[in-house]
Design a protein around this motif. Sequence first.
Motif, short mmCIF file in Angstrom:
data_model
loop_
_atom_site.label_atom_id
_atom_site.label_comp_id
_atom_site.label_asym_id
_atom_site.label_seq_id
_atom_site.Cartn_x
_atom_site.Cartn_y
_atom_site.Cartn_z
N ASP A 8 0.90 -1.29 0.11
CA ASP A 8 0.04 -0.02 0.21
C ASP A 8 0.99 0.98 0.02
O ASP A 8 1.95 1.14 0.43
CB ASP A 8 -1.06 -0.11 1.27
CG ASP A 8 -1.75 1.34 1.32
OD1 ASP A 8 -2.41 1.71 0.33
OD2 ASP A 8 -1.60 1.91 2.45
N ILE A 43 0.19 -1.83 -4.06
CA ILE A 43 -1.55 -2.33 -3.98
C ILE A 43 -1.98 -1.31 -3.48
O ILE A 43 -2.03 -1.22 -2.31
CB ILE A 43 -1.45 -3.98 -3.42
CG1 ILE A 43 -2.63 -4.17 -3.33
CG2 ILE A 43 -0.79 -3.64 -1.97
CD1 ILE A 43 -2.78 -5.78 -3.32
N ASN A 70 -7.91 -0.33 -5.54
CA ASN A 70 -8.56 -1.02 -4.81
C ASN A 70 -8.88 -2.49 -5.46
O ASN A 70 -9.77 -3.01 -4.97
CB ASN A 70 -9.38 -0.58 -4.00
CG ASN A 70 -9.12 0.57 -2.99
OD1 ASN A 70 -8.02 0.31 -2.48
ND2 ASN A 70 -9.96 1.53 -2.90
N LYS A 200 -8.80 -5.22 -3.04
CA LYS A 200 -7.32 -5.31 -3.20
C LYS A 200 -6.98 -7.00 -3.41
O LYS A 200 -6.14 -7.26 -3.99
CB LYS A 200 -6.40 -4.73 -2.14
CG LYS A 200 -6.36 -3.38 -2.16
CD LYS A 200 -5.44 -2.76 -1.18
CE LYS A 200 -5.37 -1.16 -1.45
NZ LYS A 200 -4.48 -0.54 -0.49
N ASP A 227 -6.86 -2.16 3.13
CA ASP A 227 -5.92 -3.17 3.07
C ASP A 227 -6.27 -4.42 3.72
O ASP A 227 -5.57 -5.57 3.74
CB ASP A 227 -4.79 -2.67 3.81
CG ASP A 227 -4.03 -1.49 2.98
OD1 ASP A 227 -4.00 -1.42 1.73
OD2 ASP A 227 -3.80 -0.62 3.80
#
Length: 306
Positions: A8, A43, A70, A200, A227
């Motif tokens: 992330d 990500i 996402n 994700k 996440d």
Amino acid sequence: MIKLALSDLDNTLIPYGKGRASDAAIAAVRAVNAAPGVLAGPISGRTVAMMSWMFENDAADCFQTGVFVNGQVVRLRGRVIYQEVPARKSLERLIAYLRKRDGERTALTAYDNDREDSDVVVGITDEELARHPKAFRAFRCTSAHIPAGTYVKNNIHSDHSRAHMEDLRQDLVRDFPEFDFVFPSAASSTLDILPAGVSKMSGLTILMDQLGIGLNEVCVFGDSENDLAIIEGVPNSVAVSNAAPQVAAAARWHIGAVTEDAVSDALLDIAAAAKTGAMTVFMCEEGENRCGAGAPTTCVSPAPMG
């Protein structure tokens, strides 16, 4: 062996609001991509177009592979292999819904995946935009409808409190089952809008299938609610120390804070392990002699199970 390492960005690899990956972060991503048999990248909830300022144009090699918006966009070695655009008819209904419920203080925002400086606030006027700088300070354009183009990413921005937005999300979940609504950070009052079932994790699964690798060969880093799907779904999941409590609780491994470039250090560890075949140091089990002689004290224990 880790074959894919994805991080992330906001408040994980890059401190929120800093606007650019550090030189150390860029060097670490490049080190992984230069190692044999392993790839690294973002990500993120951000679009591909946003990467050019988050990594700067001279670091485009850092986001050739990754999961974006996402899970709505997946790239592999510079090629988009998957893209899902939310249903325009449902988004237009959502725009009218927000206007009726919250007036001009809350609105849908739309981002073109391929172009910078094309972000728009939809459903309010230029005058209304100017009256709410707290919510819309990053935007310069408004539109009555979502523009044509690759407007893949959509958010809800508001100058209301986080508590107000949590109440709004409850209503949206009830009234718009075709979408999922996720807070991108623990403090933000912004909501990400996703097609139902997209996350994700779904994007990561597509990327893994293309690469022909399994979950045990993946490492992911994160800090916030958007996440959580990857933190819960990937065995080698890592939380930075500034992560939201539910993310920290779900992660197997724990490292330092985003302000310490902790992910950069972990990526360098992955790159070194790929070159030598050694165990990745930060994934060492406490009390087991897996780190090797002279291992640094950053070797941490996994989260307790159950």
